[in-house]
Design a protein around this motif. Structure first.
Motif, PDB file in Angstrom:
ATOM      1  N   ARG A 348       0.817  -1.218   0.000  1.00  0.00           N
ATOM      2  CA  ARG A 348       0.000   0.000   0.000  1.00  0.00           C
ATOM      3  C   ARG A 348       0.848   1.263   0.000  1.00  0.00           C
ATOM      4  NH1 ARG A 348      -1.119   3.150   3.980  1.00  0.00           N
ATOM      5  NH2 ARG A 348      -0.378   1.618   5.506  1.00  0.00           N
ATOM      6  N   GLU A 349       1.913   1.303   0.821  1.00  0.00           N
ATOM      7  CA  GLU A 349       2.718   2.524   0.934  1.00  0.00           C
ATOM      8  C   GLU A 349       3.426   2.851  -0.383  1.00  0.00           C
ATOM      9  OE1 GLU A 349       4.306   3.039   5.396  1.00  0.00           O
ATOM     10  OE2 GLU A 349       4.854   1.132   4.475  1.00  0.00           O
ATOM     11  N   LEU A 350       3.884   1.834  -1.085  1.00  0.00           N
ATOM     12  CA  LEU A 350       4.508   2.082  -2.385  1.00  0.00           C
ATOM     13  C   LEU A 350       3.481   2.671  -3.365  1.00  0.00           C
ATOM     14  CD1 LEU A 350       6.803  -1.007  -3.122  1.00  0.00           C
ATOM     15  CD2 LEU A 350       7.520   1.383  -2.918  1.00  0.00           C
ATOM     16  N   LYS A 351       2.303   2.128  -3.391  1.00  0.00           N
ATOM     17  CA  LYS A 351       1.272   2.627  -4.301  1.00  0.00           C
ATOM     18  C   LYS A 351       0.948   4.094  -4.026  1.00  0.00           C
ATOM     19  CE  LYS A 351      -1.077  -1.815  -5.037  1.00  0.00           C
ATOM     20  NZ  LYS A 351      -2.329  -2.584  -4.843  1.00  0.00           N
ATOM     21  N   GLU A 352       0.963   4.460  -2.749  1.00  0.00           N
ATOM     22  CA  GLU A 352       0.633   5.845  -2.389  1.00  0.00           C
ATOM     23  C   GLU A 352       1.687   6.843  -2.863  1.00  0.00           C
ATOM     24  OE1 GLU A 352       0.147   5.734   1.809  1.00  0.00           O
ATOM     25  OE2 GLU A 352      -1.922   4.955   1.736  1.00  0.00           O
TER      26      GLU A 352
END
Length: 354
Positions: A348-352
């Motif tokens: 999730r953090e990479l996508k953000e």
């Protein structure tokens, strides 16, 4: 509203007893850094925790005593900042050369015996029990825009050159949680522009400490963010004439070095960011560094352009900074994130970050 676990030693010498003087900005750099650190409007260090030695107070004996006092006072909960602005020298030739900081009372007939050499300085830093230590060294000065003041080594048979070399910086950065910022590369000078109160490097650092370097959302100024701000600001200010240097051999976190604008609350150095940045995420996924599982290569990067010094986290910081400077080959933050998402598609953090 204080950074109550922060301790600092600030040293600035422009007016030497026997060595040729440096520009007034060198002294201003130290004084202004100390005031920003102590200010409740900015960094929030307790005033009692900030020791300042300038000009005639910055003798070799006093600097040694201040470092020893810092080691005695600092605990395993503290963050320690050390700032030096003054002359630096390289003593000896080629591989045998060592670097040293020049105190106010340096004797030109015995430079080795009356300066603070890298081995002694490294031992003094190692003695500090704090798990987070940042050492900022501004010791390759220019007087004005181009002229380097000299005067050291003219009265001795020792081989003396101005500045502080990269090998010595690496020695000072050894150990867990030790970080060194240097104002410039060894072959460059730390520029002081005419009519400016502070050097180019310290001007950038002061704006960063006043809040411009903040990337976190927890009211803290963190070490990677501060250096990124300083490096980019210096590069733009003098069009590539000066390149600040970052050294760390065993750094596991983007730790806080101060509060932002005094903060909205007192924080612990262990408080995590609410949203982690790429420099924090990549070492978790590829702990051996940019060459781990060929992630740099798969993202379009040129591995030969990387400086693979220190542990994986330090390598990632240097590598991502290289991308921000337009280097590293056909790679971008987006391509690096994309390559990482190929292996961790649900992250999730990479996508953000896209």
């Amino acid at each position: 509203m204080t950074f109550d676990k922060g301790r600092a030693l600030v040293i600035g010498i422009a007016n030497y007893a026997a060595v040729e003087d440096l520009p007034a900005a060198v002294l201003n750099d130290a004084l202004d850094t100390a005031e920003i650190l102590k200010s409740p409007k900015y960094c929030g260090y307790p005033e009692a925790n900030v020791t300042v030695l300038t000009d005639e107070a910055a003798t070799l004996e006093n600097i040694r005593r201040a470092l020893a006092d810092l080691a005695a006072a600092a605990t395993t909960d503290d963050t320690v900042a050390i700032f030096f602005s003054g002359h630096g020298v390289r003593i000896g030739k080629d591989a045998a050369a060592t670097s040293a900081l020049v105190p106010y009372d340096c004797n030109l007939t015995d430079v080795t015996g009356t300066t603070l050499g890298e081995a002694e300085l490294s031992s003094a830093i190692t003695a500090i029990k704090a798990p987070r230590v940042i050492f900022v060294i501004d010791a390759c000065h220019a007087a004005g825009t181009v002229t380097l003041k000299s005067g050291i080594g003219e009265h001795t048979e020792e081989v003396i050159d101005n500045g502080f070399d990269e090998k010595s910086l690496e020695q000072l950065a050894r150990g867990a949680g030790r970080v060194v910022f240097a104002s410039s590369r060894a072959a460059e000078t730390s520029l002081v522009l005419r009519h400016e109160r502070n050097s180019v490097f310290t001007t950038a650092m002061l704006t960063g400490l006043k809040g411009a370097a903040t990337a976190a959302s927890d009211g803290a100024i963190r070490v990677f963010d501060l250096f990124n701000h300083v490096s980019e600001t210096v590069r733009q200010s003098v069009q590539g004439q000066q390149h600040p240097v970052f050294k760390a051999s065993d750094l596991e976190e983007n730790f806080p070095v101060a509060l932002m604008h005094g903060g909205t609350k007192s924080i612990s150095p262990s408080v995590a960011q609410r949203r982690r940045d790429l420099e924090q995420i990549m070492p978790d996924l590829f702990p051996l560094g940019p060459t781990d599982q060929d992630i740099w290569l798969r993202a379009g990067g040129d591995v030969s352009r990387l400086k693979l010094n220190g542990n994986g986290r330090a390598q990632w910081f240097a590598a991502i900074r290289l991308i921000s400077l337009g280097g590293g080959g056909d790679i971008s933050r987006e391509s690096l994130i994309g390559a990482a998402l190929d292996e961790f598609p649900a992250h999730r953090e990479l996508k953000e970050l896209l």
